[in-house]
Write an enzyme that holds these catalytic residues in place. Structure first.
Site, PDB file in Angstrom:
ATOM      1  N   SER A 207      32.716  39.051  41.089  1.00  0.00           N
ATOM      2  CA  SER A 207      31.851  38.046  40.374  1.00  0.00           C
ATOM      3  C   SER A 207      31.564  36.960  41.259  1.00  0.00           C
ATOM      4  O   SER A 207      32.231  36.514  42.156  1.00  0.00           O
ATOM      5  CB  SER A 207      32.560  37.520  39.079  1.00  0.00           C
ATOM      6  OG  SER A 207      33.566  36.509  39.559  1.00  0.00           O
ATOM      7  N   LYS A 208      30.387  36.297  40.949  1.00  0.00           N
ATOM      8  CA  LYS A 208      30.125  34.944  41.810  1.00  0.00           C
ATOM      9  C   LYS A 208      31.168  34.046  41.984  1.00  0.00           C
ATOM     10  O   LYS A 208      31.458  33.773  42.812  1.00  0.00           O
ATOM     11  CB  LYS A 208      28.809  34.382  40.895  1.00  0.00           C
ATOM     12  CG  LYS A 208      27.450  34.910  41.281  1.00  0.00           C
ATOM     13  CD  LYS A 208      26.768  33.702  41.874  1.00  0.00           C
ATOM     14  CE  LYS A 208      25.251  33.918  42.516  1.00  0.00           C
ATOM     15  NZ  LYS A 208      24.440  34.943  41.641  1.00  0.00           N
TER      16      LYS A 208
END
Ligand code: GLU
Ligand code: ZN
Length: 320
Positions: free
Chosen positions: A255-256
């Site tokens: 995920s970011k």
């Protein structure tokens, strides 16, 4: 008997290691440990103004937390010191060797002057201006003039015009670079007196007897310059593997938030080291699922497999 593999991770303490850095560290470690090789940690802190206090300590803690270990590093070893800011005399000696061979000249150009002089030329590698050789043939008189103006020169390596460097990257295959076209005569010591990464990294990798350089693909374009220096200084050339970076835009598997921040948010959320290693290994195609595995287990796994498996998986696995 085949030479023992000696690999390294050589971070710059400019901040927190993010997931991309940690994955590169894990892979560099794995490339060495999966063949029972030695692993070295070197701190690349030459550009002192860019360094953050405590970053080295934090990096060491993060690497240890992940389960990565090293045989030689800031704590010591046969080729100490392993901290670049403590090796300036060594770089100076090798610079003098190149100077004695007539391969170095002072360059008084500012960045703006280089850009202007190169404006009508095709861009160099990475879109940057290649150095057009402005100061290659300065007369003593011109040099004195610049000195009188109070300009401090950078020192550049005279690169042979036709020199093409070829090498085989373990992951990316055959590579070729015409160094004059790509970058031109490149800097060995900056105008502010700081030794250039290209010189320091070659001197260190050679003197520390490293024969396997695993690092991020952002440094692929530097490798030809480094091979030029290996050749001129008479050092054996190591093997290179440039591993994929984590790209924000396509990082579906991490995920970011996980990518851009370091370990702290994961540790706060009670992730274990084995879970983080599992995520990292999955994100570059080494594992089908992001399930937990310790770094040591990962190395054990590859020790029992054909030596080419790690490269094959990195090459073909969908790496994000
Ligand atoms: N110190 C460099 C960096 O942190 C890496 C140098 C290398 O691996 O050759 O980007
Ligand atoms: Zn110049």
């Amino acid at each position: 008997m085949p030479e023992i593999v000696r690999g390294r991770y050589a971070p710059s303490p400019t901040g927190t290691l993010h997931m991309g850095n940690l994955r590169t560290a894990l892979l560099a470690w794995l490339f060495a440990r999966s063949v029972s090789g030695e692993f070295i940690l070197r701190i690349e802190d030459l550009d002192q103004p860019r360094m953050k206090p405590h970053a080295t300590k934090q990096m060491i803690q993060d690497l240890q937390w992940l389960g990565l270990d090293w045989d030689e590093g800031p704590e010591g070893g046969p080729y100490a010191p392993y901290i670049q800011s403590e090796r300036l005399e060594i770089y100076q000696n090798y610079l003098q060797q190149l100077q004695a061979a007539g391969l170095v000249y002072p360059c008084y150009c500012s960045r703006a002057e280089i850009q202007q002089a190169a404006a009508h030329l095709p861009p160099g590698i990475d879109g940057g201006a290649r150095y057009p050789g402005t100061c290659r043939q300065l007369s003593d008189k011109q040099r004195r003039q610049y000195e009188r103006q109070g300009r401090h020169p950078a020192l550049r390596l005279r690169v042979a015009d036709e020199l093409t460097i070829t090498f085989t990257d373990l992951l990316l295959g055959s590579q070729q670079q015409q160094v004059q076209q790509a970058v031109g005569d490149f800097i060995l010591r900056r105008a502010d007196g700081i030794f250039a990464y290209q010189l320091a990294v070659v001197v260190d990798d050679a003197l520390m007897h490293l024969n396997q350089i695993v690092r991020g693909a952002d440094l692929l374009s530097s490798t030809a310059r480094q091979i030029v220096l290996y050749q001129l200084l008479g050092f054996p050339i190591p093997t290179f593997a440039h591993v994929p970076l984590i790209h924000n835009s396509q990082g579906q598997k991490l995920s970011k938030r996980i990518q851009s921040e370091g370990l702290v948010p994961l540790q706060v959320s009670n992730y274990t080291a084995a879970e983080v290693v599992g995520l990292l290994a999955h994100s570059c195609g080494l594992r089908d699922t992001p399930t937990e595995i310790t770094a040591a287990q990962l190395a054990d796994h590859y020790r029992q497999q054909p030596v080419t498996l790690l490269c094959d998986q990195l090459r073909t696995g969908s790496c994000t």
